[in-house]
Design an enzyme around this catalytic site. Structure first.
Site, short mmCIF file in Angstrom:
data_model
loop_
_atom_site.label_atom_id
_atom_site.label_comp_id
_atom_site.label_asym_id
_atom_site.label_seq_id
_atom_site.Cartn_x
_atom_site.Cartn_y
_atom_site.Cartn_z
N ASP A 1 0.80 -1.18 0.02
CA ASP A 1 -0.13 -0.06 -0.11
C ASP A 1 0.86 1.44 0.06
O ASP A 1 1.60 1.43 0.94
CB ASP A 1 -0.95 -0.09 1.22
CG ASP A 1 -1.94 1.12 1.10
OD1 ASP A 1 -3.00 0.65 1.36
OD2 ASP A 1 -1.71 2.30 1.04
N ASP B 1 -3.51 2.33 -5.62
CA ASP B 1 -2.11 2.30 -4.85
C ASP B 1 -2.30 0.99 -4.02
O ASP B 1 -1.24 1.07 -3.03
CB ASP B 1 -2.35 3.58 -3.85
CG ASP B 1 -2.81 3.21 -2.43
OD1 ASP B 1 -3.82 2.60 -2.50
OD2 ASP B 1 -2.21 3.90 -1.60
N GLU B 2 -2.99 -0.05 -3.97
CA GLU B 2 -2.53 -1.05 -3.32
C GLU B 2 -2.98 -2.54 -4.03
O GLU B 2 -3.93 -2.45 -4.93
CB GLU B 2 -3.46 -1.14 -2.00
CG GLU B 2 -4.76 -0.93 -2.21
CD GLU B 2 -5.79 -1.08 -0.84
OE1 GLU B 2 -5.31 -1.78 -0.11
OE2 GLU B 2 -6.67 -0.30 -0.84
N1 DCP Z 1 -8.66 7.92 -1.81
C1 DCP Z 1 -9.69 8.88 -2.18
N2 DCP Z 1 -10.83 8.93 -1.22
C2 DCP Z 1 -10.65 8.40 0.01
C3 DCP Z 1 -9.63 7.39 0.11
C4 DCP Z 1 -8.58 7.43 -0.72
O1 DCP Z 1 -9.73 9.54 -3.27
N3 DCP Z 1 -11.84 8.42 0.63
C5 DCP Z 1 -7.50 8.15 -2.87
C6 DCP Z 1 -6.46 9.01 -2.57
C7 DCP Z 1 -5.52 8.20 -1.63
C8 DCP Z 1 -5.45 6.70 -2.56
O2 DCP Z 1 -6.86 6.83 -2.92
O3 DCP Z 1 -4.03 8.85 -1.91
C9 DCP Z 1 -5.07 5.71 -1.66
O4 DCP Z 1 -5.87 5.38 -0.64
P1 DCP Z 1 -5.14 5.19 0.66
O5 DCP Z 1 -6.58 4.92 1.63
O6 DCP Z 1 -4.33 3.91 0.79
O7 DCP Z 1 -4.49 6.43 1.59
P2 DCP Z 1 -3.20 7.05 1.15
O8 DCP Z 1 -2.32 6.21 0.08
O9 DCP Z 1 -3.50 8.24 0.74
O10 DCP Z 1 -2.57 7.22 2.49
P3 DCP Z 1 -1.99 6.12 3.64
O11 DCP Z 1 -0.47 6.26 3.60
O12 DCP Z 1 -2.83 5.88 4.88
O13 DCP Z 1 -2.28 4.64 2.90
MG MG Z 2 -2.28 3.93 0.72
#
Ligand code: DCP
Ligand code: MG
Length: 373
Positions: A11, A106-107
């Site tokens: 992730d 992203d995952e």
């Molecule tokens: N995303 C989005 N709306 C959300 C959650 C996420 O558009 N409610 C998008 C933006 C994030 C991406 O999906 O960058 C990946 O989601 P993650 O939940 O993995 O969050 P992040 O990668 O941003 O942070 P983390 O470091 O907690 O994984």
């Molecule tokens: Mg993420």
């Protein structure tokens, strides 16, 4: 399950925000978010870790985020760049296994059970994958390594950002005992509150209920809860990538001087291609044979021919045709095949039925962001 699976959940850390900082390093260290504008009732897609210290998080109204963190820099999302990075990461995964199940940009889950690299240590392979992403894509990712998908996903969050965590089979029992029920996929606020009323806070508490009690309290979800609270999850990694082609190629240390030298390389390449195709032949049909030649001056040419098998003689003909186009030394020679999936519709169904993926608000969120001009 007789053998223990080796599942890795990868992730990216604050994904969209990390890409923005990568592409504009002057933002590093500042609180930044990616999302819609506060004055247009936009929402936050994500934010970097400095912004999280102010309480900013995904899905929060941008106006609220600004209130919590007045210095917050909010950047409009640029999906094309996020998609490109995601593809690069996926290509790196591909070097380690074909069993990749992307959950979002992203995952992804990877099943490394068949990979003998680093003595078969999935943790060492995960570490290698993470450093390759760091150096080639220039962002950090976290990884969870565990015997199943449920635990791997929890583990990737354990040492975030830029960390990894291994849950070995022998640790599972102790690990889940203290695990809050909220960590179980599908246990949201409402279910967690109901459980709390029953005095259940952890998976350990939950495992004191027998199957009948779980059934009567949680209906059809009961069976799954019975397994998950014990750290059991039999779901396989379901690859969703549809390949369009398969190929092998070689760039030679010294150029191949003539056609004869090129043809002499064919048997070796053919053998490699046959091995690759072995893993794919039950899922794909061949539609074309393809040869790629790059001459010493970097001019390249591709020759292809309709075919439903990988015929060695046909490759020979194609190499001849390709060579005639340039008639000069060759630095790269590749052979491959164009593929069509045998059951395309079944593959796409898997994607839709993937519960974790459906649970993500991401897709809807992106639409909301795009509506914001
Ligand atoms: N995303 C989005 N709306 C959300 C959650 C996420 O558009 N409610 C998008 C933006 C994030 C991406 O999906 O960058 C990946 O989601 P993650 O939940 O993995 O969050 P992040 O990668 O941003 O942070 P983390 O470091 O907690 O994984
Ligand atoms: Mg993420």
């Amino acid at each position: 399950m007789s053998t223990t699976r080796k599942i890795v959940h990868v992730d990216c850390d604050s994904f969209y925000a990390s890409i923005e900082i990568r592409d504009n390093p002057s933002l590093a260290g500042l609180p930044i978010a990616v999302g819609g504008a506060p004055e247009r009732r936009g929402v936050i897609a994500t934010c970097n870790y400095p912004a999280r210290e102010f309480g900013v998080h995904s899905a929060m109204a941008s106006a609220m985020a600004r209130k919590l963190c007045p210095g917050l820099i909010i950047i409009k999302p640029d999906m094309a760049r996020y998609r490109a990075a995601s593809q690069q990461i996926h290509d790196i995964f591909q070097d380690y296994t074909d069993l990749i199940e992307p959950l979002s940009l992203d995952e992804a889950f990877l099943d490394l059970g068949d990979n003998p690299l680093h003595g078969g240590s999935a943790a060492a392979i995960a570490s290698e994958i993470r450093s390759r992403i760091a150096s080639q894509v220039n962002i950090t990712v976290s990884a969870g390594i565990a015997p199943n998908k449920f635990l791997a996903k929890i583990a990737s969050d354990w040492n975030k950002p830029n960390g990894q965590f291994v849950i070995e089979q022998k640790m599972v029992e102790d690990f889940v005992r203290e695990l809050p029920v909220r960590k179980i996929f599908g246990v949201g606020k409402v279910t967690a509150a109901r459980m709390e009323k029953l005095g259940i806070k952890t998976c350990g508490d939950l495992s004191n209920l027998d199957r009948d009690q779980l059934d009567s309290q949680f209906g059809s979800f009961g069976k799954r809860l019975f397994e998950l609270c014990r750290g059991i999850d039999h779901r396989p990694v379901q690859p969703t990538r549809i390949r369009k082609s398969v190929g092998v190629e070689n760039t030679f240390v010294s150029d191949l001087p003539d056609l004869h030298a090129c043809l002499a390389e064919l048997p070796g390449l053919y053998e490699q291609l046959t091995v690759r195709m072995q893993n794919l032949s039950n899922k794909y049909l061949i539609s074309k044979q393809v040869v790629k030649i790059k001459f010493h001056d970097f001019v390249s040419t591709t020759v292809e021919s309709l075919s439903d098998t990988m015929d060695l003689n046909k490759y020979r003909d194609l190499i001849e045709q390709g060579f005639q186009r340039g008639q000069r030394p060759v630095r790269l020679l590749g052979i491959g095949a164009k593929l069509t999936p045998i059951e395309q519709s079944a593959d796409s169904k898997i994607t839709l039925e993937n519960d974790e993926r459906l649970s993500r608000p991401e897709n809807e969120m992106q639409l909301a962001l795009f509506r914001d001009p």
